[in-house]
Design a protein around this motif. Structure first.
Motif, mmCIF file in Angstrom:
data_model
loop_
_atom_site.group_PDB
_atom_site.id
_atom_site.type_symbol
_atom_site.label_atom_id
_atom_site.label_comp_id
_atom_site.label_asym_id
_atom_site.label_seq_id
_atom_site.Cartn_x
_atom_site.Cartn_y
_atom_site.Cartn_z
ATOM 1 N N ALA A 11 -2.951 9.821 7.462
ATOM 2 C CA ALA A 11 -3.181 8.933 8.602
ATOM 3 C C ALA A 11 -3.707 7.574 8.138
ATOM 4 C CB ALA A 11 -4.166 9.581 9.581
ATOM 5 N N ALA A 12 -4.641 7.594 7.205
ATOM 6 C CA ALA A 12 -5.193 6.327 6.705
ATOM 7 C C ALA A 12 -4.126 5.530 5.975
ATOM 8 C CB ALA A 12 -6.375 6.614 5.760
ATOM 9 N N TRP A 13 -3.288 6.200 5.219
ATOM 10 C CA TRP A 13 -2.205 5.504 4.493
ATOM 11 C C TRP A 13 -1.194 4.892 5.442
ATOM 12 C CZ3 TRP A 13 3.028 7.318 3.749
ATOM 13 C CH2 TRP A 13 3.781 6.520 2.875
ATOM 14 N N LEU A 14 -0.772 5.669 6.455
ATOM 15 C CA LEU A 14 0.187 5.149 7.423
ATOM 16 C C LEU A 14 -0.386 3.958 8.182
ATOM 17 C CD1 LEU A 14 1.700 8.459 8.875
ATOM 18 C CD2 LEU A 14 2.834 6.830 7.354
ATOM 19 N N LYS A 15 -1.654 4.030 8.564
ATOM 20 C CA LYS A 15 -2.270 2.918 9.289
ATOM 21 C C LYS A 15 -2.329 1.670 8.414
ATOM 22 C CE LYS A 15 -4.446 0.798 12.543
ATOM 23 N NZ LYS A 15 -3.684 0.282 13.715
ATOM 24 N N ILE A 39 15.810 11.416 10.563
ATOM 25 C CA ILE A 39 15.698 12.264 11.750
ATOM 26 C C ILE A 39 14.621 11.741 12.690
ATOM 27 C CG2 ILE A 39 15.172 14.599 12.572
ATOM 28 C CD1 ILE A 39 16.278 15.661 9.950
ATOM 29 N N GLY A 40 13.500 11.322 12.117
ATOM 30 C CA GLY A 40 12.392 10.807 12.907
ATOM 31 C C GLY A 40 12.286 9.300 12.794
ATOM 32 N N PRO A 41 11.324 8.694 13.488
ATOM 33 C CA PRO A 41 11.152 7.239 13.463
ATOM 34 C C PRO A 41 10.871 6.705 12.063
ATOM 35 C CG PRO A 41 9.931 8.208 15.280
ATOM 36 C CD PRO A 41 10.408 9.353 14.444
ATOM 37 N N ASP A 42 11.337 5.498 11.797
ATOM 38 C CA ASP A 42 11.017 4.788 10.561
ATOM 39 C C ASP A 42 9.544 4.374 10.623
ATOM 40 O OD1 ASP A 42 10.702 2.434 8.734
ATOM 41 O OD2 ASP A 42 12.821 2.850 8.348
ATOM 42 N N LEU A 43 8.790 4.736 9.590
ATOM 43 C CA LEU A 43 7.345 4.486 9.599
ATOM 44 C C LEU A 43 6.938 3.295 8.740
ATOM 45 C CD1 LEU A 43 6.021 8.177 9.405
ATOM 46 C CD2 LEU A 43 6.487 6.784 11.429
ATOM 47 N N SER A 44 7.905 2.553 8.226
ATOM 48 C CA SER A 44 7.577 1.382 7.423
ATOM 49 C C SER A 44 6.742 0.400 8.252
ATOM 50 C CB SER A 44 8.861 0.697 6.961
ATOM 51 O OG SER A 44 9.688 1.591 6.241
ATOM 52 N N ARG A 45 5.662 -0.093 7.701
ATOM 53 C CA ARG A 45 4.790 -1.067 8.366
ATOM 54 C C ARG A 45 4.290 -0.540 9.713
ATOM 55 N NH1 ARG A 45 5.035 -5.978 5.982
ATOM 56 N NH2 ARG A 45 4.597 -7.140 7.892
ATOM 57 N N LEU A 46 4.028 0.764 9.770
ATOM 58 C CA LEU A 46 3.558 1.385 11.015
ATOM 59 C C LEU A 46 2.254 0.763 11.506
ATOM 60 C CD1 LEU A 46 3.820 3.734 13.129
ATOM 61 C CD2 LEU A 46 2.393 5.088 11.583
ATOM 62 N N ASN A 81 0.825 -1.210 0.000
ATOM 63 C CA ASN A 81 0.000 0.000 0.000
ATOM 64 C C ASN A 81 0.864 1.267 0.000
ATOM 65 O OD1 ASN A 81 -2.377 1.498 0.030
ATOM 66 N ND2 ASN A 81 -2.449 1.577 2.276
ATOM 67 N N VAL A 82 1.926 1.280 -0.843
ATOM 68 C CA VAL A 82 2.835 2.428 -0.842
ATOM 69 C C VAL A 82 2.372 3.537 -1.779
ATOM 70 C CG1 VAL A 82 4.839 1.086 -0.178
ATOM 71 C CG2 VAL A 82 4.274 1.298 -2.602
ATOM 72 N N GLY A 83 1.287 3.338 -2.495
ATOM 73 C CA GLY A 83 0.786 4.372 -3.385
ATOM 74 C C GLY A 83 -0.516 4.953 -2.878
ATOM 75 N N GLY A 84 -1.060 5.878 -3.641
ATOM 76 C CA GLY A 84 -2.347 6.447 -3.286
ATOM 77 C C GLY A 84 -2.258 7.889 -2.825
ATOM 78 N N ALA A 85 -3.425 8.462 -2.478
ATOM 79 C CA ALA A 85 -3.498 9.871 -2.085
ATOM 80 C C ALA A 85 -2.693 10.147 -0.828
ATOM 81 C CB ALA A 85 -4.961 10.271 -1.876
ATOM 82 N N THR A 124 -4.170 3.938 16.339
ATOM 83 C CA THR A 124 -5.413 4.070 15.587
ATOM 84 C C THR A 124 -5.247 5.178 14.562
ATOM 85 O OG1 THR A 124 -6.397 5.726 17.071
ATOM 86 C CG2 THR A 124 -6.743 3.401 17.633
ATOM 87 N N GLU A 125 -6.077 5.143 13.554
ATOM 88 C CA GLU A 125 -6.014 6.164 12.502
ATOM 89 C C GLU A 125 -6.276 7.560 13.072
ATOM 90 O OE1 GLU A 125 -8.520 7.001 8.421
ATOM 91 O OE2 GLU A 125 -7.958 4.923 8.886
ATOM 92 N N GLU A 126 -7.215 7.645 13.988
ATOM 93 C CA GLU A 126 -7.535 8.942 14.607
ATOM 94 C C GLU A 126 -6.348 9.488 15.383
ATOM 95 O OE1 GLU A 126 -10.695 10.844 17.855
ATOM 96 O OE2 GLU A 126 -10.823 8.745 17.253
ATOM 97 N N ASN A 127 -5.656 8.628 16.140
ATOM 98 C CA ASN A 127 -4.501 9.087 16.916
ATOM 99 C C ASN A 127 -3.340 9.489 16.020
ATOM 100 O OD1 ASN A 127 -5.731 8.797 19.397
ATOM 101 N ND2 ASN A 127 -4.963 6.722 19.734
ATOM 102 N N ILE A 128 -3.182 8.787 14.891
ATOM 103 C CA ILE A 128 -2.137 9.191 13.942
ATOM 104 C C ILE A 128 -2.416 10.601 13.438
ATOM 105 C CG2 ILE A 128 -1.091 8.706 11.700
ATOM 106 C CD1 ILE A 128 -1.650 5.750 12.178
ATOM 107 N N ALA A 129 -3.678 10.875 13.088
ATOM 108 C CA ALA A 129 -4.053 12.207 12.607
ATOM 109 C C ALA A 129 -3.823 13.265 13.681
ATOM 110 C CB ALA A 129 -5.510 12.197 12.159
#
Length: 325
Positions: free
Chosen positions: A318-322, A262-269, A233-237, A283-288
């Motif tokens: 947020a949805a993409w990262l989740k 500089i910041g945390p690696d977000l792969s497979r967050l 899911n590496v593509g999209g809006a 959760t998606e809400e907390n990421i946002a």
């Protein structure tokens, strides 16, 4: 009356009994090193109780006898009960602790571990890198290790002194800037355990937790293979907004152009247990919310607030990262 006192005493002890178990309890070991630490604690506690009882009994005997005991007998009582017994007991406990130390030290040069995890303490999160069979896998704020296999953990710090501690798996050890310390852990049962920074490191020191997941060897091997592959899911809006707003300058996501360190690696967050180093649920809400104002969740965080972004972009990111699993 005596029964009532006993009942009240037992009720008062209930909170302390509840603290004997949990995700972060030294009294509920899940690793070989933690079990050794618990045994040492129990030996020290029993020894201290014996010393106290002997000294208290000696004092009580002296008070009750007053001047009826001869001076020579009193001297012997003080020598054996107040000096010799405590000294011998303390030396015995020290000897036992020294005997345990080799098992708590890092792996010797002749020993080999299938897995080496490098953990770097930062204000206020954990940078993680797995070194396994010539491969390096980046992660953050969570470590996974196989049950039954010894794992070597290399500890570093990029800013101030931190302290790495997973009570259920082993003892604590400092992470000192400019120095590399090593810790060896052997998980004995599966589970999710909580670690923490045990050295005050700044404003959000209390919000710098670590999740440790002990897995059966087969599941761990499968997880390593999945981690070595690029995130799905590496593509999209959401991906487009993430890169367009410059998030990739600080964060890395496998399979994308984001390569920041500089910041945390977000792969497979999305597969992680918690967010912001154990501060909030994943959760998606907390990421946002964290994207919008990270300082409100973790004071002192170096990540700037992105409240100026369009709400639809924040929700998309947020949805993409989740969804990164």
């Amino acid at each position: 009356m005596g029964h009532r006192v006993s009942l009240v005493f037992c009720i008062l002890l209930l909170p302390t009994v509840a603290g004997c178990r949990g995700l972060q309890s030294t009294l509920d070991p899940a690793g070989a090193e933690a079990r050794q630490v618990l045994v040492l604690f129990l030996v020290m506690a029993v020894s201290a109780a014996l010393i106290w009882l002997v000294v208290a009994a000696t004092l009580l005997f002296a008070i009750r006898q007053k001047r009826q005991v001869a001076e020579r007998a009193a001297s012997r009582l003080i020598l054996w009960g107040g000096a010799f017994f405590p000294t011998v007991t303390v030396i015995a406990v020290l000897g036992y602790a020294l005997w345990l130390m080799p098992g708590l030290r890092p792996l010797a040069a002749t020993e080999k571990s299938d897995l080496r995890i490098e953990v770097t303490g930062r204000q206020y999160w954990w940078q993680v890198a797995y070194h396994y069979q010539g491969r390096t896998i980046a992660a953050a704020n969570e470590i996974r290790l196989p049950v039954g296999s010894r794992t070597e953990i290399v500890l570093k710090s990029d800013d101030v002194i931190h302290s790495f501690w997973i009570p259920s798996l082993g003892g604590k050890i400092d992470m000192i800037p400019g120095r590399e310390n090593r810790l060896s852990l052997l998980a004995e049962k599966e589970g999710v355990f909580r670690g923490a920074c045990a050295e005050f490191c700044g404003t959000s020191h209390a919000l710098m937790a670590l999740t440790a997941v002990a897995m059966d060897p087969a599941s761990f091997g499968a997880w390593l293979v999945a981690e070595a592959n690029a995130s799905s899911n590496v593509g999209g809006a959401g991906s487009d907004a993430f890169l367009r707003h410059g998030c990739g300058a600080c964060h890395r996501v496998m399979g994308t152009q984001a390569s920041g360190t500089i910041g945390p690696d977000l792969s497979r967050l999305g597969s992680r247990q918690m967010l912001a180093a154990g501060t909030i649920a994943n959760t998606e809400e907390n990421i946002a919310q964290f994207i919008t104002d990270p300082g409100a969740i973790k004071p002192g965080a170096t990540m700037p607030a992105f409240s100026m972004l369009p709400p639809q972009d924040i929700r998309a990111i947020a949805a993409w990262l989740k969804g990164l699993r």
